[in-house]
Structure formats: structure tokens, C-alpha cells
Design a protein around this motif. Structure first.
Motif, PDB file in Angstrom:
ATOM      1  N   UNK A  44     -17.774   5.240   3.300  1.00 12.53           N
ATOM      2  CA  UNK A  44     -18.998   5.002   4.061  1.00 12.53           C
ATOM      3  C   UNK A  44     -20.032   4.267   3.224  1.00 12.53           C
ATOM      4  N   UNK A  45     -20.024   4.519   1.905  1.00 17.85           N
ATOM      5  CA  UNK A  45     -20.993   3.890   1.025  1.00 17.85           C
ATOM      6  C   UNK A  45     -20.811   2.396   0.889  1.00 17.85           C
ATOM      7  N   UNK A  46     -19.565   1.890   1.072  1.00 21.95           N
ATOM      8  CA  UNK A  46     -19.372   0.435   1.008  1.00 21.95           C
ATOM      9  C   UNK A  46     -19.161  -0.181   2.387  1.00 21.95           C
ATOM     10  N   UNK A  47     -19.338   0.616   3.438  1.00 20.17           N
ATOM     11  CA  UNK A  47     -19.291   0.070   4.791  1.00 20.17           C
ATOM     12  C   UNK A  47     -17.890  -0.149   5.316  1.00 20.17           C
ATOM     13  N   UNK A  48     -16.981   0.776   5.032  1.00 25.99           N
ATOM     14  CA  UNK A  48     -15.598   0.620   5.480  1.00 25.99           C
ATOM     15  C   UNK A  48     -15.475   0.713   6.986  1.00 25.99           C
ATOM     16  N   UNK A  49     -14.521  -0.024   7.524  1.00 28.19           N
ATOM     17  CA  UNK A  49     -14.112   0.172   8.903  1.00 28.19           C
ATOM     18  C   UNK A  49     -13.344   1.493   8.996  1.00 28.19           C
ATOM     19  N   UNK A  50     -13.282   2.041  10.194  1.00 28.54           N
ATOM     20  CA  UNK A  50     -12.438   3.205  10.389  1.00 28.54           C
ATOM     21  C   UNK A  50     -10.972   2.793  10.296  1.00 28.54           C
ATOM     22  N   UNK A  51     -10.122   3.678   9.809  1.00 27.06           N
ATOM     23  CA  UNK A  51      -8.694   3.413   9.796  1.00 27.06           C
ATOM     24  C   UNK A  51      -8.197   3.244  11.226  1.00 27.06           C
ATOM     25  N   UNK A  52      -7.203   2.383  11.409  1.00 25.62           N
ATOM     26  CA  UNK A  52      -6.695   2.121  12.759  1.00 25.62           C
ATOM     27  C   UNK A  52      -5.855   3.271  13.298  1.00 25.62           C
ATOM     28  N   UNK A  53      -5.352   4.116  12.402  1.00 22.45           N
ATOM     29  CA  UNK A  53      -4.622   5.328  12.753  1.00 22.45           C
ATOM     30  C   UNK A  53      -5.074   6.432  11.816  1.00 22.45           C
ATOM     31  N   UNK A  54      -4.855   7.690  12.199  1.00 20.89           N
ATOM     32  CA  UNK A  54      -5.249   8.769  11.284  1.00 20.89           C
ATOM     33  C   UNK A  54      -4.551   8.649   9.934  1.00 20.89           C
ATOM     34  N   UNK A  55      -5.325   8.796   8.879  1.00 23.10           N
ATOM     35  CA  UNK A  55      -4.773   8.793   7.526  1.00 23.10           C
ATOM     36  C   UNK A  55      -4.012  10.098   7.304  1.00 23.10           C
ATOM     37  N   UNK A  56      -2.820  10.002   6.719  1.00 26.16           N
ATOM     38  CA  UNK A  56      -1.978  11.181   6.511  1.00 26.16           C
ATOM     39  C   UNK A  56      -2.405  11.907   5.232  1.00 26.16           C
ATOM     40  N   UNK A  57      -2.677  13.195   5.362  1.00 28.71           N
ATOM     41  CA  UNK A  57      -3.022  14.036   4.222  1.00 28.71           C
ATOM     42  C   UNK A  57      -1.840  14.949   3.946  1.00 28.71           C
ATOM     43  N   UNK A  58      -1.185  14.725   2.811  1.00 24.97           N
ATOM     44  CA  UNK A  58       0.001  15.486   2.442  1.00 24.97           C
ATOM     45  C   UNK A  58      -0.393  16.812   1.799  1.00 24.97           C
ATOM     46  N   UNK A  59       0.448  17.805   1.958  1.00 31.94           N
ATOM     47  CA  UNK A  59       0.145  19.144   1.466  1.00 31.94           C
ATOM     48  C   UNK A  59       0.507  19.332  -0.003  1.00 31.94           C
ATOM     49  N   UNK A  60       0.865  18.271  -0.679  1.00 32.81           N
ATOM     50  CA  UNK A  60       1.285  18.358  -2.077  1.00 32.81           C
ATOM     51  C   UNK A  60       0.379  17.520  -2.968  1.00 32.81           C
ATOM     52  N   UNK A  61       0.393  17.822  -4.253  1.00 33.86           N
ATOM     53  CA  UNK A  61      -0.347  17.038  -5.239  1.00 33.86           C
ATOM     54  C   UNK A  61       0.460  15.808  -5.645  1.00 33.86           C
ATOM     55  N   UNK A  62      -0.210  14.748  -6.086  1.00 33.29           N
ATOM     56  CA  UNK A  62       0.520  13.594  -6.610  1.00 33.29           C
ATOM     57  C   UNK A  62       1.152  13.930  -7.957  1.00 33.29           C
ATOM     58  N   UNK A  63       2.192  13.167  -8.297  1.00 36.65           N
ATOM     59  CA  UNK A  63       2.911  13.389  -9.545  1.00 36.65           C
ATOM     60  C   UNK A  63       2.567  12.358 -10.612  1.00 36.65           C
ATOM     61  N   UNK A  64       1.939  11.266 -10.221  1.00 36.59           N
ATOM     62  CA  UNK A  64       1.725  10.170 -11.157  1.00 36.59           C
ATOM     63  C   UNK A  64       0.577   9.291 -10.685  1.00 36.59           C
ATOM     64  N   UNK A  65       0.170   8.363 -11.550  1.00 34.13           N
ATOM     65  CA  UNK A  65      -0.826   7.339 -11.247  1.00 34.13           C
ATOM     66  C   UNK A  65      -0.165   5.987 -11.430  1.00 34.13           C
ATOM     67  N   UNK A  66      -0.425   5.059 -10.510  1.00 32.15           N
ATOM     68  CA  UNK A  66       0.119   3.710 -10.623  1.00 32.15           C
ATOM     69  C   UNK A  66      -1.037   2.716 -10.689  1.00 32.15           C
ATOM     70  N   UNK A  67      -0.999   1.853 -11.703  1.00 34.58           N
ATOM     71  CA  UNK A  67      -2.065   0.892 -11.968  1.00 34.58           C
ATOM     72  C   UNK A  67      -1.702  -0.465 -11.362  1.00 34.58           C
ATOM     73  N   UNK A  68      -2.674  -1.096 -10.707  1.00 36.40           N
ATOM     74  CA  UNK A  68      -2.512  -2.398 -10.078  1.00 36.40           C
ATOM     75  C   UNK A  68      -3.624  -3.346 -10.523  1.00 36.40           C
ATOM     76  N   UNK A  69      -3.427  -4.645 -10.313  1.00 34.98           N
ATOM     77  CA  UNK A  69      -4.541  -5.591 -10.341  1.00 34.98           C
ATOM     78  C   UNK A  69      -4.579  -6.325  -9.007  1.00 34.98           C
ATOM     79  N   UNK A  70      -5.738  -6.880  -8.666  1.00 35.18           N
ATOM     80  CA  UNK A  70      -5.895  -7.526  -7.360  1.00 35.18           C
ATOM     81  C   UNK A  70      -5.316  -8.929  -7.324  1.00 35.18           C
ATOM     82  N   UNK A  71      -5.051  -9.517  -8.493  1.00 36.65           N
ATOM     83  CA  UNK A  71      -4.573 -10.906  -8.592  1.00 36.65           C
ATOM     84  C   UNK A  71      -5.569 -11.885  -7.988  1.00 36.65           C
ATOM     85  N   UNK A  72      -6.849 -11.550  -8.089  1.00 38.19           N
ATOM     86  CA  UNK A  72      -7.921 -12.443  -7.652  1.00 38.19           C
ATOM     87  C   UNK A  72      -8.620 -13.013  -8.886  1.00 38.19           C
ATOM     88  N   UNK A  73      -9.610 -13.859  -8.663  1.00 35.97           N
ATOM     89  CA  UNK A  73     -10.282 -14.556  -9.758  1.00 35.97           C
ATOM     90  C   UNK A  73     -10.972 -13.574 -10.714  1.00 35.97           C
TER      91      UNK A  73
END
Length: 249
Positions: free
Chosen positions: A59-88
Motif C-alpha cells: 500500500x505504501x508504494x501504491x500497488x494494484x490489488x492482486x488479480x487472484x487471491x495470494x496463496x499463504x502456505x502453512x509452512x516456513x520457507x527453507x531458503x532465500x533466492x537472490x535475483x537482479x532486475x537486469x535493468x539499468x
């Protein structure tokens, strides 16, 4: 993010075009859901008493609502995955730029990729601003018991937190402040979800992609060590369970 050389340029052009349009025309302020008022950036205290970066929610950056309900899983994540945007690798390090980046990424993911919402859980701008990506990711992190299903890494979206870093890091390093904030955010995720610092990976560890760039990928051992120190450990960090990555197409 997954890309071939051609798709990387396409994505860069599309996201950059969305950024160039400007914040108001990408999403008018009134389009944010009135039922979900922004709580503003949220801070988190590190164990060493230095404040971790504030996180601006959807809400702080003005997001649109998701087009479908976001799925909330009952488990914790096991890892973190790092990405870059490949933009300037822009030199506009302002908060306004970070907010426009978050909107541009969501526009690309929803309108061009056909996803229900932003794919990754969190985004870090080159100016070291941290933003919630997919809706409810921040609330889930705060609670520390559930995972929002993402769309950032094929085969890992139910078990991994995805963190996107603005920029292209094939031959250059991310700005020091951005990398430091990345370590802060990873430490927060690790602490909340009881994820070992060794379980921090690059996107290319699981999919055939150049992401998160050769240079940022080479910094992942340092990132794991920095995160471990933030968690209060001085012990060497063991290699992750899956350090090898597949070759590019």
C-alpha cells in the motif's frame, strides 16, 4: 529473474519504459485499495541493536490489488533466492525512484507475464530502499510462521523467499549500501523463519539463467558471512546444499 539474452533486453526495455512513464500514470494514487491503508515503512531491530532497513509495504508504494487471491502456505520457507532486475544501473537513488520501480515491476509481471501479482517477495532499489513485492509477504515475515507463494524461481516458489535487487550485476558490483541492506534483509528473513545463513542461493542455482549476474553471484559467499555475523555467529558458514548451477541455454 529468468532470462535469455533476448528476454533480458525485452524485460529491461519494458520495465524501463514503465519507469519513464512516471508514477502517476502507471498507477494513480487513488487506485490503491482504500480498505488497506499503508502502515508506512516498518523497521526491525537487529540483534546488535542497529536498526535494520525499513520496508515499505504494498500500500505504501501504491500497488494494484492482486488479480487472484495470494496463496499463504502453512509452512516456513527453507531458503532465500537472490535475483537482479537486469535493468539499468541508474544513479537515481531516491525513494521516489524506488516506489516507481516497484510499480513498474508489478506492471510487467501482471500485464506482460500474466502473473497474479509481483513475483518476488521483496525488492531492494539501488538507493537501498526495501519494498514489499507480492502482497502479504511482509505480514507473513513479521509473523514468522507462514510463506506467501511466490513466482520468482521455477520449482522453488513454495519453499523460498525471493529478493530482487535493482540493477544488472554481470560485470559490476551493486552499490555498497544496497548490498549492506540486502544482508540486513536476509538476516531478518533468516531470524524470523529460522533459515540458516548457508541457505542463501542465486537464481541460477535452480534455473537456467544468468540471474543474479556473475558479479553478484560471486558475492554470495560474502553475503552469507555478513548475514551470519548479523545473526550473532562468528563461525564459518558452510557451503549451501546445492552450490552448483546449470549452464546457460
Amino acid at each position: 529473474m529468468t532470462f535469455t539474452p533476448h528476454s533480458r533486453l525485452t524485460r529491461r526495455a519494458l520495465v524501463s519504459a514503465a519507469l519513464a512513464v512516471g508514477a502517476a500514470s502507471i498507477l494513480p494514487p487513488a487506485a490503491a485499495s482504500p480498505a488497506r491503508a499503508s502502515t508506512g515503512p516498518r523497521a526491525f531491530q537487529r540483534r546488535d541493536d542497529h536498526p535494520a532497513p525499513e520496508i515499505t509495504d504494498c500500500a505504501g508504494w501504491g500497488a494494484r490489488e492482486a488479480s487472484e487471491p495470494v496463496v499463504l502456505l502453512a509452512s516456513r520457507p527453507e531458503k532465500i533466492i537472490i535475483h537482479h532486475t537486469a535493468t539499468a544501473n541508474v544513479t537515481d537513488y531516491s525513494r521516489d525512484r524506488a516506489l516507481r520501480l516497484a510499480r513498474a515491476i508489478q506492471t510487467y509481471h501482471m500485464d506482460m507475464q500474466g502473473w497474479i501479482d509481483t513475483g518476488q517477495h521483496f525488492t531492494i532499489s539501488r538507493g537501498a530502499f526495501v519494498l514489499e513485492g507480492r502482497h502479504h509477504s511482509l505480514a507473513a515475515l513479521d509473523a514468522g510462521a507462514q510463506t506467501v507463494r511466490g513466482a520468482h524461481c521455477v520449482g522453488q516458489n513454495n519453499v523460498a523467499i525471493g529478493i530482487e535487487n535493482e540493477g544488472t550485476y554481470m560485470t559490476v558490483q551493486p552499490p555498497p549500501a544496497q548490498f549492506s541492506v540486502l544482508a540486513d534483509l536476509c538476516a531478518r528473513v533468516c531470524r524470523q523463519y529460522d533459515v540458516p545463513a548457508s541457505e542463501i542461493y542465486g537464481h541460477r542455482d535452480f534455473n537456467s539463467t544468468a540471474c543474479p549476474g556473475d558479479t553478484l553471484y560471486a558475492l554470495l559467499p560474502k553475503l552469507r558471512e555478513d548475514v551470519a555475523r548479523r545473526l550473532g555467529s562468528a563461525e564459518p558458514v558452510p557451503l549451501p546444499r546445492r552450490p552448483e548451477h546449470p549452464p546457460l541455454d
